[in-house]
Design a protein around this motif. Structure first.
Motif, PDB file in Angstrom:
ATOM      1  N   ALA A 165       0.604  -0.831   0.249  1.00 55.02           N
ATOM      2  CA  ALA A 165       0.123  -0.110   0.162  1.00 55.02           C
ATOM      3  C   ALA A 165       0.567   1.159  -0.364  1.00 55.02           C
ATOM      4  CB  ALA A 165      -0.279   0.194   1.179  1.00 55.02           C
ATOM      5  N   VAL A 166       0.287   2.341  -0.237  1.00 60.42           N
ATOM      6  CA  VAL A 166       1.550   3.481  -0.549  1.00 60.42           C
ATOM      7  C   VAL A 166       1.057   3.987   1.323  1.00 60.42           C
ATOM      8  CG1 VAL A 166       0.547   5.939  -0.901  1.00 60.42           C
ATOM      9  CG2 VAL A 166       0.516   4.358  -2.517  1.00 60.42           C
ATOM     10  N   LEU A 167       2.133   4.245   1.928  1.00 58.12           N
ATOM     11  CA  LEU A 167       1.854   5.215   2.825  1.00 58.12           C
ATOM     12  C   LEU A 167       2.694   5.955   3.403  1.00 58.12           C
ATOM     13  CD1 LEU A 167       1.213   5.301   6.069  1.00 58.12           C
ATOM     14  CD2 LEU A 167       2.913   3.420   6.282  1.00 58.12           C
ATOM     15  N   ILE A 168       2.300   7.223   3.054  1.00 58.81           N
ATOM     16  CA  ILE A 168       3.059   8.186   3.190  1.00 58.81           C
ATOM     17  C   ILE A 168       3.282   9.002   4.026  1.00 58.81           C
ATOM     18  CG2 ILE A 168       3.137  10.951   1.622  1.00 58.81           C
ATOM     19  CD1 ILE A 168       0.583   9.813   0.184  1.00 58.81           C
ATOM     20  N   LYS A 169       4.490   9.160   4.630  1.00 56.02           N
ATOM     21  CA  LYS A 169       5.158   9.479   5.801  1.00 56.02           C
ATOM     22  C   LYS A 169       5.767  11.118   6.139  1.00 56.02           C
ATOM     23  CE  LYS A 169       6.053   6.689   8.581  1.00 56.02           C
ATOM     24  NZ  LYS A 169       6.826   5.423   9.511  1.00 56.02           N
ATOM     25  N   ASP A 170       6.562  11.091   7.124  1.00 53.85           N
ATOM     26  CA  ASP A 170       6.756  12.830   7.195  1.00 53.85           C
ATOM     27  C   ASP A 170       7.616  12.990   5.201  1.00 53.85           C
ATOM     28  OD1 ASP A 170       8.474  11.144   8.249  1.00 53.85           O
ATOM     29  OD2 ASP A 170       8.999  12.672  10.037  1.00 53.85           O
ATOM     30  N   ASP A 178       4.838  19.216   0.383  1.00 52.84           N
ATOM     31  CA  ASP A 178       3.659  19.230   1.491  1.00 52.84           C
ATOM     32  C   ASP A 178       2.357  18.202   1.248  1.00 52.84           C
ATOM     33  OD1 ASP A 178       1.301  20.164  -1.173  1.00 52.84           O
ATOM     34  OD2 ASP A 178       2.108  21.117  -1.522  1.00 52.84           O
ATOM     35  N   ILE A 179       2.151  17.828   1.762  1.00 50.35           N
ATOM     36  CA  ILE A 179       1.289  17.514   2.643  1.00 50.35           C
ATOM     37  C   ILE A 179      -0.145  16.764   0.837  1.00 50.35           C
ATOM     38  CG2 ILE A 179      -0.811  18.248   3.358  1.00 50.35           C
ATOM     39  CD1 ILE A 179      -0.380  15.208   5.093  1.00 50.35           C
ATOM     40  N   GLN A 180      -0.686  17.398   0.354  1.00 46.51           N
ATOM     41  CA  GLN A 180      -1.616  17.556  -0.603  1.00 46.51           C
ATOM     42  C   GLN A 180      -0.843  16.829  -1.903  1.00 46.51           C
ATOM     43  OE1 GLN A 180      -4.351  20.523  -0.813  1.00 46.51           O
ATOM     44  NE2 GLN A 180      -5.286  19.392   0.765  1.00 46.51           N
ATOM     45  N   THR A 181       0.091  17.708  -2.185  1.00 46.74           N
ATOM     46  CA  THR A 181       0.687  17.483  -3.292  1.00 46.74           C
ATOM     47  C   THR A 181       1.095  15.671  -3.258  1.00 46.74           C
ATOM     48  OG1 THR A 181       1.158  19.382  -3.848  1.00 46.74           O
ATOM     49  CG2 THR A 181       3.116  18.104  -5.176  1.00 46.74           C
ATOM     50  N   ALA A 182       1.972  15.483  -1.928  1.00 50.66           N
ATOM     51  CA  ALA A 182       2.194  14.725  -2.013  1.00 50.66           C
ATOM     52  C   ALA A 182       1.171  13.055  -2.411  1.00 50.66           C
ATOM     53  CB  ALA A 182       2.909  14.215  -0.628  1.00 50.66           C
ATOM     54  N   ILE A 183      -0.153  13.483  -1.864  1.00 52.51           N
ATOM     55  CA  ILE A 183      -1.434  12.601  -1.102  1.00 52.51           C
ATOM     56  C   ILE A 183      -1.927  12.291  -3.246  1.00 52.51           C
ATOM     57  CG2 ILE A 183      -3.807  12.251  -0.928  1.00 52.51           C
ATOM     58  CD1 ILE A 183      -3.181  13.408   1.258  1.00 52.51           C
ATOM     59  N   LEU A 184      -2.034  13.920  -3.973  1.00 52.38           N
ATOM     60  CA  LEU A 184      -1.695  13.592  -5.138  1.00 52.38           C
ATOM     61  C   LEU A 184      -1.498  13.339  -5.904  1.00 52.38           C
ATOM     62  CD1 LEU A 184      -4.005  17.562  -5.120  1.00 52.38           C
ATOM     63  CD2 LEU A 184      -5.278  15.263  -5.088  1.00 52.38           C
ATOM     64  N   MET A 193      -5.982  -0.849  -6.932  1.00 49.59           N
ATOM     65  CA  MET A 193      -6.536  -1.785  -6.043  1.00 49.59           C
ATOM     66  C   MET A 193      -5.465  -1.180  -4.669  1.00 49.59           C
ATOM     67  SD  MET A 193      -8.342  -4.026  -6.600  1.00 49.59           S
ATOM     68  CE  MET A 193      -8.073  -5.262  -5.883  1.00 49.59           C
ATOM     69  N   VAL A 194      -4.563  -0.673  -4.818  1.00 51.16           N
ATOM     70  CA  VAL A 194      -3.689  -0.013  -3.630  1.00 51.16           C
ATOM     71  C   VAL A 194      -4.351   0.900  -2.883  1.00 51.16           C
ATOM     72  CG1 VAL A 194      -1.708   1.279  -3.867  1.00 51.16           C
ATOM     73  CG2 VAL A 194      -1.647  -0.549  -5.446  1.00 51.16           C
ATOM     74  N   LYS A 195      -4.373   1.047  -1.731  1.00 49.38           N
ATOM     75  CA  LYS A 195      -5.036   1.672  -0.507  1.00 49.38           C
ATOM     76  C   LYS A 195      -4.193   3.072  -0.557  1.00 49.38           C
ATOM     77  CE  LYS A 195      -8.726  -0.512   1.508  1.00 49.38           C
ATOM     78  NZ  LYS A 195      -9.527  -0.760   2.267  1.00 49.38           N
ATOM     79  N   ILE A 196      -4.516   4.387   0.046  1.00 48.81           N
ATOM     80  CA  ILE A 196      -3.477   4.951  -0.153  1.00 48.81           C
ATOM     81  C   ILE A 196      -3.771   6.090   1.686  1.00 48.81           C
ATOM     82  CG2 ILE A 196      -2.900   7.727   0.199  1.00 48.81           C
ATOM     83  CD1 ILE A 196      -3.677   7.372  -3.254  1.00 48.81           C
ATOM     84  N   GLU A 197      -2.290   5.858   2.573  1.00 50.42           N
ATOM     85  CA  GLU A 197      -2.715   6.144   3.794  1.00 50.42           C
ATOM     86  C   GLU A 197      -1.693   7.005   4.215  1.00 50.42           C
ATOM     87  OE1 GLU A 197      -2.289   4.620   8.654  1.00 50.42           O
ATOM     88  OE2 GLU A 197      -2.025   3.028   6.925  1.00 50.42           O
ATOM     89  N   VAL A 198      -1.686   8.193   4.541  1.00 50.46           N
ATOM     90  CA  VAL A 198      -0.607   9.270   5.366  1.00 50.46           C
ATOM     91  C   VAL A 198      -0.804   9.834   6.175  1.00 50.46           C
ATOM     92  CG1 VAL A 198      -2.992  11.163   5.536  1.00 50.46           C
ATOM     93  CG2 VAL A 198      -0.356  12.532   4.713  1.00 50.46           C
ATOM     94  N   GLU A 199       0.414  10.200   7.311  1.00 46.78           N
ATOM     95  CA  GLU A 199       0.959  10.463   8.687  1.00 46.78           C
ATOM     96  C   GLU A 199       0.884  11.602   8.373  1.00 46.78           C
ATOM     97  OE1 GLU A 199       4.595   8.807  10.352  1.00 46.78           O
ATOM     98  OE2 GLU A 199       5.028  10.843  10.298  1.00 46.78           O
ATOM     99  N   VAL A 200       0.242  12.120   9.812  1.00 46.87           N
ATOM    100  CA  VAL A 200       0.032  13.123  10.058  1.00 46.87           C
ATOM    101  C   VAL A 200       0.662  13.245  11.763  1.00 46.87           C
ATOM    102  CG1 VAL A 200      -1.822  13.538   8.843  1.00 46.87           C
ATOM    103  CG2 VAL A 200      -2.288  13.175  10.825  1.00 46.87           C
ATOM    104  N   ASP A 201       1.033  14.921  11.589  1.00 44.44           N
ATOM    105  CA  ASP A 201       1.716  15.164  12.612  1.00 44.44           C
ATOM    106  C   ASP A 201       0.530  16.295  14.002  1.00 44.44           C
ATOM    107  OD1 ASP A 201       3.790  13.611  12.795  1.00 44.44           O
ATOM    108  OD2 ASP A 201       4.436  15.117  11.534  1.00 44.44           O
ATOM    109  N   LEU A 203      -3.780  18.102  13.443  1.00 47.98           N
ATOM    110  CA  LEU A 203      -4.783  18.630  13.195  1.00 47.98           C
ATOM    111  C   LEU A 203      -4.649  19.283  12.157  1.00 47.98           C
ATOM    112  CD1 LEU A 203      -6.292  19.192  16.450  1.00 47.98           C
ATOM    113  CD2 LEU A 203      -6.328  16.861  14.921  1.00 47.98           C
ATOM    114  N   GLU A 204      -4.728  20.660  12.137  1.00 46.17           N
ATOM    115  CA  GLU A 204      -3.852  21.235  10.691  1.00 46.17           C
ATOM    116  C   GLU A 204      -3.691  19.626   9.248  1.00 46.17           C
ATOM    117  OE1 GLU A 204      -1.772  25.005   8.564  1.00 46.17           O
ATOM    118  OE2 GLU A 204      -0.774  24.468  10.120  1.00 46.17           O
ATOM    119  N   GLN A 205      -1.825  19.492   9.235  1.00 47.32           N
ATOM    120  CA  GLN A 205      -2.284  18.045   8.299  1.00 47.32           C
ATOM    121  C   GLN A 205      -2.979  17.376   8.249  1.00 47.32           C
ATOM    122  OE1 GLN A 205       1.938  16.075   9.729  1.00 47.32           O
ATOM    123  NE2 GLN A 205       2.530  17.202   7.608  1.00 47.32           N
ATOM    124  N   LEU A 206      -4.097  16.836   9.364  1.00 48.80           N
ATOM    125  CA  LEU A 206      -5.535  16.111   8.704  1.00 48.80           C
ATOM    126  C   LEU A 206      -6.320  16.936   8.370  1.00 48.80           C
ATOM    127  CD1 LEU A 206      -6.550  13.846   9.954  1.00 48.80           C
ATOM    128  CD2 LEU A 206      -7.804  14.615  11.486  1.00 48.80           C
TER     129      LEU A 206
END
Length: 285
Positions: A165-170, A178-184, A193-201, A203-206
């Motif tokens: 899976a995709v796990l986007i970390k710091d 930035d976080i949105q660029t990484a997710i997009l 079929m590949v799920k995407i998870e992102v790590e946030v530190d 609430l703003e990142q969330l």
């Protein structure tokens, strides 16, 4: 009890361990001291209460040394046993029993230790709705076995590999900008079929992550109060996973914040070995 691992997965690890222990000359002690035709019966007994895992690996360690060895199990993986309990009786050529002893016990003690600490955390969060999962912080070459042991203890498994899976970390976020660029970028390149998870530190990142959408969020090193706020922000739109420094003492408060998963690396990288010994009983049949 978890589904057993195929021998094809277990055997390479057990074979490497035996090769390491045998060296280039085999067991010079057993070969010198024990008559070649001597047979024995020994028992595997636990010295401390715990959850058993790794019986298949232990049996294979003996079988690869000598296929005449027979291991009769008195418990199954996933069972909790009391201190002093006999978990298996092993019979066969004495030299081979002594040669395979340490490798068999190394696997059994290590994997049972992982299962035991996993069960303690699973019990600590019982009734909260949160599940305990492990991470990729595993011993090189033993990941499948260690993750199996987590399941024997009642936990679940996170990714087995980087390809799962995709796990986007710091660091991914920092390099991407930035976080949105990484997710997009992940959405553009990951298969359907590949799920995407992102790590946030924070609430703003969330908030930023949820604005573009992900399958799961890893809430890193957040207090229980911040976790509650994070769960409310997500509002069921993604799986919530808490991680970072979680201990048996803090796990329930984290779980009660409403997260779906609690991931803990030390289940596999720092679990103490469950003390299991091999005791001679008598001459074998």
């Amino acid at each position: 009890m978890p589904a057993p691992l195929p021998r094809l997965i277990i055997e390479p690890a057990v074979r490497r361990a035996l090769e390491e222990d045998l060296g280039l000359a085999g067991d010079v002690t057993a070969n010198a001291v024990i008559p070649a035709d001597h047979r024995s019966t020994v028992v595997m007994a636990v010295r401390k209460e715990g959850v058993i895992a790794g019986l298949d690996a232990a049996a294979l360690a003996f079988a690869l040394i000598d296929p005449e060895i027979r291991m009769a199990r008195h418990v199954e993986d996933g069972e909790t046993v009391a201190a002093g309990a006999t978990i298996a009786t092993v019979t066969g050529p004495s030299r081979a029993l002594l040669t395979g002893e340490r490798t068999a016990l190394n696997f059994l003690g290590h994997l049972s230790g992982i299962a035991t600490v996993t069960r303690s955390i699973v019990d600590a969060v019982a009734g909260t709705g949160a599940s305990i999962v492990c991470t990729r912080k595993t011993t090189p070459g033993l990941r499948a076995l260690e993750k199996y042991a987590v399941k024997a203890g009642g936990g679940g498994n996170h990714r087995f590999s980087l390809a799962d899976a995709v796990l986007i970390k710091d660091n991914h976020i920092a390099i991407a900008g930035d976080i949105q660029t990484a997710i997009l970028r992940a959405k553009e390149n990951a298969g359907h079929m590949v799920k995407i998870e992102v790590e946030v530190d924070t609430l703003e990142q969330l908030e930023q992550a949820m604005a573009v959408g992900v399958d799961a969020v890893l809430l890193d090193n957040m207090t229980p109060e911040t976790l509650r706020r994070a769960v409310a922000i997500v509002g069921g739109r993604a799986v919530t996973e808490a991680s970072g420094g979680i201990t048996p003492e803090t796990a329930r408060a984290v779980a009660e914040a409403g997260v779906d998963l609690i991931s803990i690396g030390w289940l596999t990288h720092s679990a103490p070995v469950l003390d299991i010994g091999l005791d001679y009983k008598n001459a074998g049949d």
